[in-house]
Design a protein around this motif. Structure first.
Motif, PDB file in Angstrom:
ATOM      1  N   GLU C 315      29.736  42.900  49.952  1.00  0.00           N
ATOM      2  CA  GLU C 315      29.069  41.616  50.157  1.00  0.00           C
ATOM      3  C   GLU C 315      28.790  41.360  51.645  1.00  0.00           C
ATOM      4  O   GLU C 315      27.692  40.923  52.008  1.00  0.00           O
ATOM      5  N   SER C 334      24.970  42.684  42.231  1.00  0.00           N
ATOM      6  CA  SER C 334      25.048  41.333  42.768  1.00  0.00           C
ATOM      7  C   SER C 334      24.367  40.327  41.844  1.00  0.00           C
ATOM      8  O   SER C 334      24.861  39.219  41.633  1.00  0.00           O
ATOM      9  N   GLU C 336      23.630  40.604  38.456  1.00  0.00           N
ATOM     10  CA  GLU C 336      24.018  40.490  37.053  1.00  0.00           C
ATOM     11  C   GLU C 336      25.521  40.510  36.820  1.00  0.00           C
ATOM     12  O   GLU C 336      25.980  40.010  35.808  1.00  0.00           O
ATOM     13  N   ALA C 338      28.179  40.210  39.543  1.00  0.00           N
ATOM     14  CA  ALA C 338      29.087  39.566  40.496  1.00  0.00           C
ATOM     15  C   ALA C 338      29.366  38.112  40.164  1.00  0.00           C
ATOM     16  O   ALA C 338      30.398  37.578  40.557  1.00  0.00           O
ATOM     17  N   SER C 339      28.469  37.454  39.422  1.00  0.00           N
ATOM     18  CA  SER C 339      28.689  36.040  39.127  1.00  0.00           C
ATOM     19  C   SER C 339      30.002  35.842  38.384  1.00  0.00           C
ATOM     20  O   SER C 339      30.670  34.828  38.574  1.00  0.00           O
ATOM     21  N   CYS C 340      30.356  36.771  37.540  1.00  0.00           N
ATOM     22  CA  CYS C 340      31.638  36.660  36.833  1.00  0.00           C
ATOM     23  C   CYS C 340      32.710  37.560  37.444  1.00  0.00           C
ATOM     24  O   CYS C 340      33.837  37.152  37.647  1.00  0.00           O
ATOM     25  N   GLN C 342      32.828  38.825  40.354  1.00  0.00           N
ATOM     26  CA  GLN C 342      32.948  38.549  41.789  1.00  0.00           C
ATOM     27  C   GLN C 342      32.365  39.700  42.620  1.00  0.00           C
ATOM     28  O   GLN C 342      32.366  40.846  42.183  1.00  0.00           O
ATOM     29  N   PRO C 343      31.882  39.373  43.812  1.00  0.00           N
ATOM     30  CA  PRO C 343      31.329  40.418  44.681  1.00  0.00           C
ATOM     31  C   PRO C 343      32.364  41.516  44.959  1.00  0.00           C
ATOM     32  O   PRO C 343      32.027  42.689  45.092  1.00  0.00           O
ATOM     33  N   SER C 348      38.069  37.030  37.981  1.00  0.00           N
ATOM     34  CA  SER C 348      38.550  35.695  38.329  1.00  0.00           C
ATOM     35  C   SER C 348      40.062  35.739  38.527  1.00  0.00           C
ATOM     36  O   SER C 348      40.738  36.608  37.987  1.00  0.00           O
ATOM     37  N   ARG C 349      40.581  34.757  39.284  1.00  0.00           N
ATOM     38  CA  ARG C 349      41.988  34.815  39.644  1.00  0.00           C
ATOM     39  C   ARG C 349      42.912  34.687  38.433  1.00  0.00           C
ATOM     40  O   ARG C 349      44.042  35.150  38.476  1.00  0.00           O
ATOM     41  N   ASP C 350      42.400  34.063  37.354  1.00  0.00           N
ATOM     42  CA  ASP C 350      43.251  33.954  36.168  1.00  0.00           C
ATOM     43  C   ASP C 350      43.087  35.138  35.224  1.00  0.00           C
ATOM     44  O   ASP C 350      43.698  35.174  34.164  1.00  0.00           O
ATOM     45  N   TYR C 352      40.627  35.919  33.412  1.00  0.00           N
ATOM     46  CA  TYR C 352      39.719  35.735  32.263  1.00  0.00           C
ATOM     47  C   TYR C 352      38.521  36.670  32.392  1.00  0.00           C
ATOM     48  O   TYR C 352      38.096  37.286  31.430  1.00  0.00           O
ATOM     49  N   TYR C 353      37.958  36.734  33.599  1.00  0.00           N
ATOM     50  CA  TYR C 353      36.929  37.737  33.893  1.00  0.00           C
ATOM     51  C   TYR C 353      37.654  38.883  34.579  1.00  0.00           C
ATOM     52  O   TYR C 353      38.123  38.728  35.699  1.00  0.00           O
ATOM     53  N   ILE C 386      37.504  32.398  21.993  1.00  0.00           N
ATOM     54  CA  ILE C 386      36.579  33.525  22.034  1.00  0.00           C
ATOM     55  C   ILE C 386      36.429  34.041  23.462  1.00  0.00           C
ATOM     56  O   ILE C 386      36.089  33.277  24.379  1.00  0.00           O
ATOM     57  N   TYR C 388      34.166  36.334  25.585  1.00  0.00           N
ATOM     58  CA  TYR C 388      32.798  36.811  25.340  1.00  0.00           C
ATOM     59  C   TYR C 388      32.108  37.201  26.639  1.00  0.00           C
ATOM     60  O   TYR C 388      32.163  36.467  27.616  1.00  0.00           O
TER      61      TYR C 388
END
Lengths: 552, 224, 477
Positions: C315, C334, C336, C338-340, C342-343, C348-350, C352-353, C386, C388
């Protein structure tokens, strides 16, 4: 499955030809292609992928982002550009006392302006359909809330709306079916502001939204990346492109970069064909049983005026001289202040709750209603801009950014203009677009009804800011546009003073429908998309009946 | 050594500053017209001085108080700023020799002298990823812009998912909110989500595709 | 939105609701009967879930156990049958013996031979008691659906079902599985679950040219249309030796072993419909069993799949730079991904992603699972929640990536986060998309070799049939 047929020269023939590929055009296309009709959609703008918009937003300068340059990340066709403001491209020339309040940000692109909406899916109140009868101002609709209610339900299903199942939180609560999904859960700021203002009659309610916190069909769950405007990067928010692609998969033809400019009519004033320029400026002809112009509240009246022909010298559908008149938007103001405690707006979707205590009341006979959206777009850029303006660096800068981002509040206040024939879109005599087609001129005056309503709203804002321990209260002095364009093809029972009937069919033409915001005779104070979609679905039903009658 | 560099060691008159500002705008103009702003040193074939990169990074780290600034980002930022504000970048690099004593942001700012504005420019660029108050200015950082750091326990960087759907219904951190840093109030923030009034425009030439609508010839081929 | 594919999740939701409702309704009726029947039904329902009958016998939009689910094979699609107690279209007329014969021998009461898409080679190991419970459950607690499921029409010569006589002669064991006397009761239970019920081997054991499992590579990893069911033996580095019991437990019960693996495709279905509903004791038994099967190993694995990759710092190097100075894969990542994710690729910190490094999908030598996830996405319904991810193929609700786009972004992800030696082409993506196969050449090879062997098989079957007829004729004489 019937499909449009094309000649070798690129002319097309279909049961239905729709001009405009936004939420209204897309839904109608999907309805009619599902009913087995051949459908072609002509869109003036480009067709580009979602990821490109996302990446453009991350790549534009801070200044553009700070000032909400939502238009700039969407590439525009050089032959059919939307209005742009960074810098201004002067596509629309504005005049009148509040011309600057009509700087609309609509997109000319496949999928339309719901690419950068915030997915608020409000219904008009039943009383909003009877403004003249009930309050002696504005116009009545020729149809009632009850006539449109089933279509509101269908539109909510189509867009996968999450709204409160708790009747006490609904606005309005007259519903024949519950929302498809329960409300998006409130964030801390929504809860905290509600606690502070609700005892004082302000009535904070959840905004019904075209997204959900669990997948809706193949649409992913909203994960609160707080970027609904100008683009949901993950497609969790409903965009008009969904119905366009749905219709396309079922056989509809979607033609991008196709600018319609001419309409032919026969001796009964049926529309026989329309003409468009392709990207190479070649002209083509489309013939159909039914034509639908759903190009948005500015482009539809512009097209009707541009396409004036010998039989309709003042413009298509314009025997009443009302095309382009009664232009409305929820001309708004913004109030910003720092609350006396951290609220942390910017968590979750861009809009979440709204104060609707002044949506209705007897005062509407004298001044405008209002609604106040608690803007939930991250406060970090404005907080940073302000903290930098103070000349801070290091830890002091960090502390000030954090304080302002945590405590900052931005209320977006929408007011209700009344339809006024003097608020008018006309064709420019001097400015032409790249195809040589006249650009629109718009004269706009919000009117004293709105000005009086503004005074009331500002008083309410002061009270709200006080209840939240607010400092640095600032209310914008100039009205801003909210991109809810209405009135230019106004609906009415009387063909002498209106453009379309209760199904959005043009009074002047038996086979031309003009659904969308332009048809709305009253603005209410709520975002228009759901009403536009409902009107579109109602028009689709009327068109389907017409086509069924034809073949049976 | 070019004359402008030797000039950098003396204090500038306001006229000189104005000239430099205009030169900066001209540089933006030139680069945006070509749509070829070299924010990527590698692609620009830059003959960048490693020493200046180190100086710029060292001063930036003290100025922002962030020890972990990314050297790659720093190099790109220095390069981008050099294209627009060459004089200011030279002033920043020159401050590297003072870091033995100027060990904090406050000390550095107090001791900045003529480089005061340059420090604020660079500081702002680290925080927002591009220069302030410039429409369509080149930019080098989005998620890495430092403005998102003081709030990262509470807010996502917009466009990026933070956690599982519905995370925002949890209570955010309500501590570590400081008192105001100053009695002065800054100008009000621009309203979010709408175009209030068209913001100040820097004098730039519109990029391709944003043509004016005044006097374009009709070139359509109407075959009918 | 009434798009053909748009309501999958809702269908699933409705389906689950209908399923539980239907069962509850029928249960209420039987509750008035003998308690013993109710207990039997309870056992049977648990066993049906453990055997994941619904995975194949309930179509995506269909009624529970009404069949019609398509299982693609190189010879055409095999459609599952209606196994509700409908007397006209289902198994309503089956005796318990008929039921046992179908499960264990793959032959219907009418004498029709099933294709081994039905795992009767696994179910042949079921105990009499379990077969009885399943029978009681299906006959009493499943709602009859009066509709015919879609007929299966395979290409010649496999449309001749009698060929399966030869196949069964070769591959269907005559005796039930024997558990070594030394095995603990937990391992024995695990073996029974894995082999007779959960039929892990059906996906995880590679098959020979006749689609029969290769015994000495039991659970050693196998291609499954576009997906790859990996080695789940205790092998290092390709198997589960680096997984802790807790990781295996989490994976089977939720489909997510943080910082290691997330279930997608057929395994997500198995977790959703079967494993998450199993008791903790049975999950532990499965794990205990897997821990002691002979390691198989795959020479393509140099390191454990979850050991590759690190966070990306790209990034800082690319943001704001001209689009054409970035590779197409970087740009697509970037746009498609990275939005979930991350770059940085950290997710995600939890969790989930999930992170894309230290992830079995990106560290596998076979990129089939990664490509399949990009094409088809991920969907798991775990305890009503779910998980997804949308796909990015031609029907994507988000963005449609071309085959070249997908090849570019997969190569970018492999380089940054996975096994950097993995490289795929546009053709690979096309093959996966069209044929559910990673490599066209492998398919072709298989088809060619099949041509010869099918002939041999036909002769064997013909021989068996002739011998039987002759014997029957002799008996008549």
């Amino acid at each position: 499955m019937r499909k449009p047929s094309f000649t070798s020269g690129g002319d097309l023939s279909a049961d239905v030809v729709i001009v405009g590929s936004g939420v209204v055009g897309g839904m109608i296309a999907n309805e009619l292609v599902s009913a087995g009709h051949s459908v072609a959609v002509l869109e003036a703008g480009l067709r580009r992928p979602r990821g490109e918009f996302t990446e453009n937003w991350r790549n534009i300068s801070f200044h553009n982002r700070l000032h909400s340059d939502f238009q700039g990340i969407y590439p525009q066709s050089p032959l059919a550009s939307a209005p742009l403001y960074f810098p201004p491209n002067d596509y629309i020339s504005l005049s009148g006392p509040d011309g600057d309040a009509f700087k609309q940000g609509y997109l000319r692109i496949v999928g339309g302006t719901t690419w950068h909406w915030a997915a608020s899916c409000w219904r008009h109140l039943p009383v909003d359909f009877q403004m003249h009868t009930r309050y002696g101002v504005g116009r009545d609709w020729p149809i009632s809330y009850d006539d449109l209610e089933p279509y509101y339900c269908r539109a909510e299903e189509e867009m996968g709306v999450s709204g409160p199942w708790d009747v006490a939180l609904q606005s309005p609560s007259q519903r024949s079916r519950p929302y498809p999904r329960n409300m998006i859960p409130f964030g801390y700021a929504d809860r905290r502001v509600g606690e502070a203002v609700n005892p004082h009659g302000f009535r904070l309610v959840p905004i019904p939204q075209g997204r959900s916190v669990a997948p809706f069909g193949d649409r992913p769950a909203c994960c609160g990346n707080n970027n609904c405007q100008p683009i949901c990067p993950i497609g969790a928010m409903y965009n008009g492109i969904r119905h366009i692609e749905c219709a396309e998969r079922k056989g509809a033809s979607i033609l991008s970069e196709s600018v319609v400019y001419r309409v032919d009519t026969d001796e009964t004033n049926r529309v026989t064909s329309i003409y468009w320029y392709d990207r190479d400026r070649n002209a083509h002809k489309a013939t159909a049983e039914i034509f639908v112009f759903a190009c948005n509240g500015i482009e539809t009246p512009r097209l009707l005026l541009l396409a004036a022909n010998a039989r309709n010298p003042n413009g298509i559908a314009n025997s009443s001289d009302q095309v382009g008149r009664n232009m409305m938007d929820h001309s708004g103001i913004h109030a910003t202040f720092l609350a006396g405690e951290p609220l942390w707006f910017g968590r979750g979707p861009a809009q979440s709750s709204c104060i609707v205590g002044s949506r209705d009341g007897n005062f509407r006979s004298r001044y405008s209603a209002n609604k106040m959206i608690l803007n939930n777009i991250s406060r970090v850029p404005p907080a940073t801009e302000q903290a930098l303006a103070l000349g801070l660096t290091g830890d002091a800068l960090d502390r000030e950014i954090r304080r302002r981002a945590a405590c900052g509040v931005d209320l977006s206040i929408s007011l209700e203009p009344l339809p006024s024939p003097g608020n008018r879109l006309t064709l420019s005599r001097t400015r032409r677009d790249a195809l040589g087609l006249a650009c629109p001129d718009i004269r706009y005056d919000v009117g004293d009804y709105v000005r009086r309503g503004t005074k009331a709203a500002v008083e309410q804002v002061r009270e709200i800011a006080g209840l939240l321990g607010g400092t640095e209260l600032h209310v914008t002095e100039q009205y801003n546009a909210n991109n809810h364009i209405m009135g230019g093809t106004i609906m009415g029972a009387n063909p002498g003073d209106s453009v379309v009937d209760g199904t959005c069919r043009a009074h002047d033409h038996p086979n031309l429908w003009l659904p969308g915001g332009g048809a709305m005779p009253s603005a209410s104070v709520v975002n228009t998309t759901l009403s536009m979609a409902a009107l579109g679905l109602r028009a689709a039903d009327a068109i389907r009946s017409r086509l069924a009658g034809k073949t049976s | 050594m070019t004359p402008s560099v030797s000039g950098a060691k003396t204090a500038h008159s306001p006229e000189r500053r104005e000239f430099l500002r205009k030169a900066g705008i001209t540089a933006i103009l030139a680069t945006l017209t070509n749509l070829d702003f070299p924010v990527d040193p590698a692609s620009a074939g830059e003959t960048s001085s490693g020493i200046e990169d180190e100086q710029f990074l060292a001063v930036s780290r003290v100025l922002t108080g962030c020890r972990d600034l990314d050297p790659v980002l720093s190099r790109r930022l220095r390069h981008a700023l050099t294209g627009v504000f060459p004089e200011q970048v030279r002033q920043i690099c020159a401050l590297a020799t003072t870091l033995d004593t100027n060990t904090t942001s406050d000390l550095l700012m107090t001791d900045a002298g003529a480089a005061h504005d340059a420090l604020l420019t660079v500081n702002a660029a680290w925080y927002i990823g591009s220069v302030r108050n410039r429409t369509n200015a080149p930019m080098v950082a989005y998620a890495d812009a430092l403005m998102y750091r003081p709030v990262r326990d509470a807010l996502p960087v917009p466009t990026y998912c933070r956690a599982e759907p519905g995370w925002w219904s949890q209570t955010p951190p309500l501590d570590h909110i400081a008192s105001p840093e100053t009695d002065r109030a800054p100008p009000p923030p621009p309203p979010v989500g709408v175009l209030g009034s068209t913001p100040r425009q820097s004098a730039i030439i519109p990029p391709a595709g944003r043509s004016s609508f005044s006097a374009l010839p009709r070139e359509t081929k109407d075959t009918r | 939105m009434k798009c053909s594919d748009a309501r999958h999740g809702d269908r699933l939701r409705i389906l689950v609701a209908a399923l539980s409702f239907g069962m509850a309704g029928s249960l209420a009726e039987t509750a008035s009967g003998a308690d013993a029947t109710a207990r039997e039904i309870g056992r049977g329902r648990y066993l049906a879930i453990a055997a994941d009958c619904a995975a194949c016998h309930t179509a995506h939009s269909g009624l529970p156990y009404a069949g019609g689910y398509g299982i693609p094979s190189p010879f055409g699609t095999i459609y599952s049958t209606n196994i509700t107690p409908s007397r006209s279209y289902g198994i309503g007329t089956y005796s318990e013996a008929d039921f046992a014969r179908v499960l264990r021998r793959g032959v219907t009461p009418e004498g029709k031979y099933l294709y081994p898409a039905m795992p009767y080679t696994s179910y042949t190991n079921l105990t009499d008691a379990d077969i009885r419970s399943l029978y009681v459950y299906f006959m009493n607690a499943v709602k009859p659906v009066e509709q015919m499921s879609r007929p299966t029409r395979l290409m010649f010569p496999l449309n001749m079902r009698f060929l399966m006589i030869g196949w069964n002669w070769l591959y269907l064991k005559k005796q039930r599985m024997a558990v070594p006397g030394t095995a603990t009761s937990q391992v024995a239970r695990g073996a029974y679950l894995a082999t007779a019920l959960a039929h892990c081997d059906v996906c995880h054991t590679p098959r020979n040219f006749l689609m029969a499992e290769i015994p000495d590579r039991n659970l050693g990893g196998a291609a499954l249309s576009s997906w790859y069911a990996p080695d789940i033996t205790p092998d290092y580095p390709s198997g589960i030796s680096t997984w802790t019991d807790e990781q295996l437990r989490l994976y089977l019960q939720t489909g997510n072993a943080p910082d290691k693996a997330q279930a997608a495709g057929p395994m997500a279905e198995a977790v959703e419909k079967s494993f998450q509903h199993l008791s903790g004791r049975d999950i532990d038994a499965l794990i205990a069993y897997l821990r002691q099967v002979p390691p198989v190993g795959d020479p393509a694995y140099k390191r454990p799949r979850d050991s590759f990759g690190a966070p990306s710092h790209m990034e800082a190097a690319i943001r704001g730079s001209r689009v054409d100075t970035r590779t197409h894969g970087e740009l697509l990542y970037s746009r498609e991904c990275a939005s979930c994710h991350q770059p940085s690729g950290k997710g995600s910190r939890d969790g989930y992603y999930p992170p894309l490094f230290h992830n079995t999908a990106t560290g596998a030598p076979d990129p089939g699972n990664l490509v399949s996830v990009v094409l088809h996405g991920v969907r798991r319904n775990i305890d009503g929640r779910i998980v997804y991810m949308p796909g990015f193929g031609p029907e994507s609700p988000i963005d449609h990536l071309s085959d070249q786009d997908i090849a570019d972004v997969v190569n970018e992800v492999e380089t940054s986060f996975g096994d950097p030696e993995v490289r795929i082409t546009q053709e690979d993506v096309r093959n996966i998309r069209n044929e559910g196969r990673f490599s066209l050449s492998v398919t072709t090879e298989r088809m060619v070799s099949l041509g010869g062997t099918i002939l041999a098989l036909a002769l064997v079957s013909l021989g068996i049939v002739l011998i039987r007829r002759r014997r029957a004729a002799r008996r008549r004489l």
